[in-house]
Motif scaffolding. Structure first.
Motif, short mmCIF file in Angstrom:
data_model
loop_
_atom_site.label_atom_id
_atom_site.label_comp_id
_atom_site.label_asym_id
_atom_site.label_seq_id
_atom_site.Cartn_x
_atom_site.Cartn_y
_atom_site.Cartn_z
N THR A 148 17.24 -28.62 -99.01
CA THR A 148 16.00 -27.91 -99.33
C THR A 148 15.69 -26.85 -98.27
O THR A 148 15.24 -25.75 -98.58
CB THR A 148 14.82 -28.90 -99.43
N LEU A 149 15.92 -27.20 -97.02
CA LEU A 149 15.70 -26.31 -95.89
C LEU A 149 17.05 -25.75 -95.44
O LEU A 149 18.00 -26.51 -95.25
CB LEU A 149 15.02 -27.09 -94.75
N LEU A 156 10.43 -15.37 -106.97
CA LEU A 156 10.49 -15.50 -105.50
C LEU A 156 11.82 -16.14 -105.10
O LEU A 156 12.26 -17.13 -105.69
CB LEU A 156 9.33 -16.38 -105.03
N ARG A 157 12.48 -15.56 -104.07
CA ARG A 157 13.80 -16.06 -103.68
C ARG A 157 13.87 -16.61 -102.26
O ARG A 157 14.83 -17.29 -101.90
CB ARG A 157 14.85 -14.95 -103.82
N GLY A 158 12.88 -16.30 -101.41
CA GLY A 158 12.95 -16.76 -100.03
C GLY A 158 11.57 -17.04 -99.45
O GLY A 158 10.59 -16.40 -99.82
N ILE A 159 11.50 -18.03 -98.55
CA ILE A 159 10.25 -18.38 -97.86
C ILE A 159 10.56 -18.54 -96.37
O ILE A 159 11.48 -19.28 -95.99
CB ILE A 159 9.63 -19.69 -98.40
N TYR A 160 9.80 -17.85 -95.54
CA TYR A 160 9.87 -18.03 -94.09
C TYR A 160 8.58 -18.71 -93.66
O TYR A 160 7.50 -18.12 -93.72
CB TYR A 160 10.04 -16.69 -93.38
N ASN A 161 8.68 -19.97 -93.23
CA ASN A 161 7.52 -20.72 -92.77
C ASN A 161 7.47 -20.65 -91.25
O ASN A 161 8.25 -21.31 -90.56
CB ASN A 161 7.58 -22.18 -93.25
N ILE A 162 6.54 -19.89 -90.72
CA ILE A 162 6.46 -19.59 -89.29
C ILE A 162 5.95 -20.78 -88.49
O ILE A 162 6.30 -20.94 -87.31
CB ILE A 162 5.54 -18.37 -89.09
N SER A 163 5.14 -21.65 -89.13
CA SER A 163 4.48 -22.72 -88.36
C SER A 163 4.71 -24.08 -89.02
O SER A 163 5.82 -24.42 -89.39
CB SER A 163 2.98 -22.39 -88.24
N VAL A 164 3.64 -24.85 -89.20
CA VAL A 164 3.75 -26.24 -89.65
C VAL A 164 3.89 -26.33 -91.17
O VAL A 164 3.67 -25.35 -91.88
CB VAL A 164 2.49 -27.04 -89.20
N GLY A 165 4.24 -27.52 -91.66
CA GLY A 165 4.15 -27.80 -93.08
C GLY A 165 5.41 -27.62 -93.90
O GLY A 165 5.33 -27.40 -95.12
N ASP A 166 6.59 -27.75 -93.27
CA ASP A 166 7.83 -27.65 -94.05
C ASP A 166 7.86 -28.70 -95.16
O ASP A 166 8.43 -28.46 -96.23
CB ASP A 166 9.05 -27.85 -93.14
N GLU A 167 7.26 -29.87 -94.88
CA GLU A 167 7.28 -30.92 -95.89
C GLU A 167 6.54 -30.51 -97.16
O GLU A 167 6.96 -30.84 -98.28
CB GLU A 167 6.70 -32.23 -95.34
N ALA A 219 6.89 -28.75 -102.87
CA ALA A 219 6.63 -27.81 -103.96
C ALA A 219 7.93 -27.29 -104.56
O ALA A 219 8.07 -27.21 -105.79
CB ALA A 219 5.79 -26.64 -103.44
N LEU A 220 8.89 -26.96 -103.71
CA LEU A 220 10.19 -26.46 -104.21
C LEU A 220 10.88 -27.51 -105.07
O LEU A 220 11.45 -27.19 -106.13
CB LEU A 220 11.08 -26.04 -103.05
N GLN A 221 10.84 -28.75 -104.63
CA GLN A 221 11.50 -29.82 -105.39
C GLN A 221 10.79 -30.06 -106.72
O GLN A 221 11.44 -30.24 -107.76
CB GLN A 221 11.56 -31.08 -104.54
N ALA A 222 9.45 -30.05 -106.69
CA ALA A 222 8.69 -30.29 -107.93
C ALA A 222 8.90 -29.16 -108.93
O ALA A 222 8.91 -29.40 -110.15
CB ALA A 222 7.20 -30.43 -107.60
N LEU A 223 9.07 -27.94 -108.44
CA LEU A 223 9.25 -26.79 -109.32
C LEU A 223 10.71 -26.56 -109.71
O LEU A 223 11.02 -25.64 -110.46
CB LEU A 223 8.71 -25.52 -108.63
N GLY A 224 11.60 -27.40 -109.18
CA GLY A 224 13.02 -27.23 -109.46
C GLY A 224 13.60 -25.99 -108.80
O GLY A 224 14.58 -25.42 -109.30
N ARG A 225 13.03 -25.58 -107.67
CA ARG A 225 13.47 -24.36 -107.00
C ARG A 225 14.09 -24.64 -105.63
O ARG A 225 14.32 -23.70 -104.86
CB ARG A 225 12.28 -23.41 -106.82
N ALA A 226 14.35 -25.89 -105.31
CA ALA A 226 14.86 -26.23 -103.97
C ALA A 226 16.22 -25.62 -103.70
O ALA A 226 16.52 -25.21 -102.58
CB ALA A 226 14.91 -27.75 -103.81
N ARG A 227 17.08 -25.54 -104.71
CA ARG A 227 18.43 -25.02 -104.51
C ARG A 227 18.50 -23.51 -104.61
O ARG A 227 19.39 -22.89 -104.05
CB ARG A 227 19.39 -25.64 -105.53
N SER A 228 17.57 -22.92 -105.32
CA SER A 228 17.63 -21.47 -105.57
C SER A 228 16.75 -20.66 -104.62
O SER A 228 16.76 -19.43 -104.69
CB SER A 228 17.23 -21.17 -107.02
#
Length: 345
Positions: free
Chosen positions: A295-296, A250-261, A266-275
């Motif tokens: 991250t965002l 997975l390379r991209g996430i579009y969060n339409i509503s709440v819950g960016d945190e 999850a991205l930081q824990a999985l080591g995927r925040a930069r990629s």
């Protein structure tokens, strides 16, 4: 009415045009109260149309009670919306408007319908943030003939509302699609969409706009799935982790509503925040921090304070109580990146 061109308009002329008695006109124009809201509005409308020779802007008027119905202010958007209505009440004190905010206990249709019924029993207007459901739409439709209704953030078409206030959600989704496509580049990749609730027309419009741009201009970007957070910020971390378990590339996430945190955690824990490219909505303390640490990647903001002000202005104009400002007809879509973060107040 007399055809004499120089005769001044009288209260009798206004009464005849508005279909009320002279006594009713007198009560309205002298602020004595005891007049139904629809009659009061008609009297003031015809007094202005007929150019009654008096300072109508200074006519004493009863307080207008505006029922504001929305979700609990547990996320930044609703917290800022609440602040916006507090500001509107202070700003329009001269127009005698009371912003009575009521929160839904939950988002079940029966709860929303009952809250609408209870909160509007003595209201002169309704501003509501709600999703499309037959029962909810029917409850709003029942109200819209006797009182003005404003739908905010997400529209409820076909309910008789006098206006929708908010951004062009489809346009916002198209902007998100353009950003995602350009950020991912020529290689494209798999993209996850996290929506709040499919039944929110605004969320559906954002997703449709997002999909249409990727489909037309960035065909290498593949939307693999859309998942629902049910407007619960605590769910997005689990949804993000589950998505990576199904789609490790997975390379991209579009969060339409709440819950960016949650997505960010999850991205930081999985080591995927930069990629992983992450695009969200609404500027807040959380999204500001996630933008700063990378991250965002982008936030699409809709200025809830301005939306609250605009809603109250429209209701005041409906009741011929000019707020003295000319607001923009459309709340603009604003893209915020790390390098154009506005100052923190």
């Amino acid at each position: 009415m007399s055809s004499h061109p120089h005769r001044k308009t009288s209260m009798a002329d206004v009464a005849k045009a508005a279909g009320v008695s002279e006594a009713t006109v007198d009560r309205v124009l002298n602020g004595r109260g005891g007049v139904a809201r629809d009659k009061e509005a008609r009297v003031l409308e015809w007094a202005r149309k007929l150019k009654l020779d008096r300072a109508l802007g200074a006519v004493p008027a009863r307080w207008l009670r505006i029922a504001i119905l929305m979700q609990q202010p547990a996320v930044p958007y609703y917290l800022n919306l609440k602040r916006g209505f507090e500001l509107a009440q202070k700003s329009f004190e001269a127009q005698r408007a009371i912003c009575a905010v009521t929160y839904f206990d939950n988002l079940e249709p029966a709860c929303i319908v009952e809250t609408i019924r209870r909160a509007t029993q003595k209201a002169d207007a309704l501003v509501v943030v709600a999703y499309e459901h037959p029962d909810i739409s029917a409850a709003v439709r029942k109200l819209s003939p006797p009182i003005p209704v404003i739908t905010l953030a997400s529209d409820l078409p076909g309910t008789g509302r006098i206006a929708y206030v908010g951004i062009d959600n489809r346009g916002a989704g198209r902007v998100a699609g353009e950003l995602m496509g350009r950020f991912l580049g020529n290689d494209g990749g798999k993209v996850l969409v996290i929506t709040g609730m499919h039944d929110f027309l605004g969320h559906e419009e954002r997703e449709n706009g997002f999909r249409s741009v990727l489909r037309r201009w960035f065909p290498r970007c593949d939307i693999v799935e859309t998942v629902e957070s049910r407007e619960q910020p605590g769910r997005t971390e689990g949804l993000t982790r589950d998505a990576f378990a199904r789609y490790p590339d997975l390379r991209g996430i579009y969060n339409i509503s709440v819950g960016d945190e949650g997505v960010g955690a999850a991205l930081q824990a999985l080591g995927r925040a930069r990629s992983t490219v992450l695009i969200g909505h609404e500027l807040s303390q959380v999204s500001r921090r996630l933008l700063m640490d990378g991250t965002l990647d982008a936030v699409i903001d809709q200025n809830p304070v301005a939306e609250a002000m605009r809603s109250v202005e429209l209701i005041l104009r409906h009741y011929h109580r000019e707020p003295g400002v000319t607001p923009p007809q459309q709340i603009p879509v604003t893209v915020i990146l790390r390098e154009n973060l506005p100052p923190e107040y």
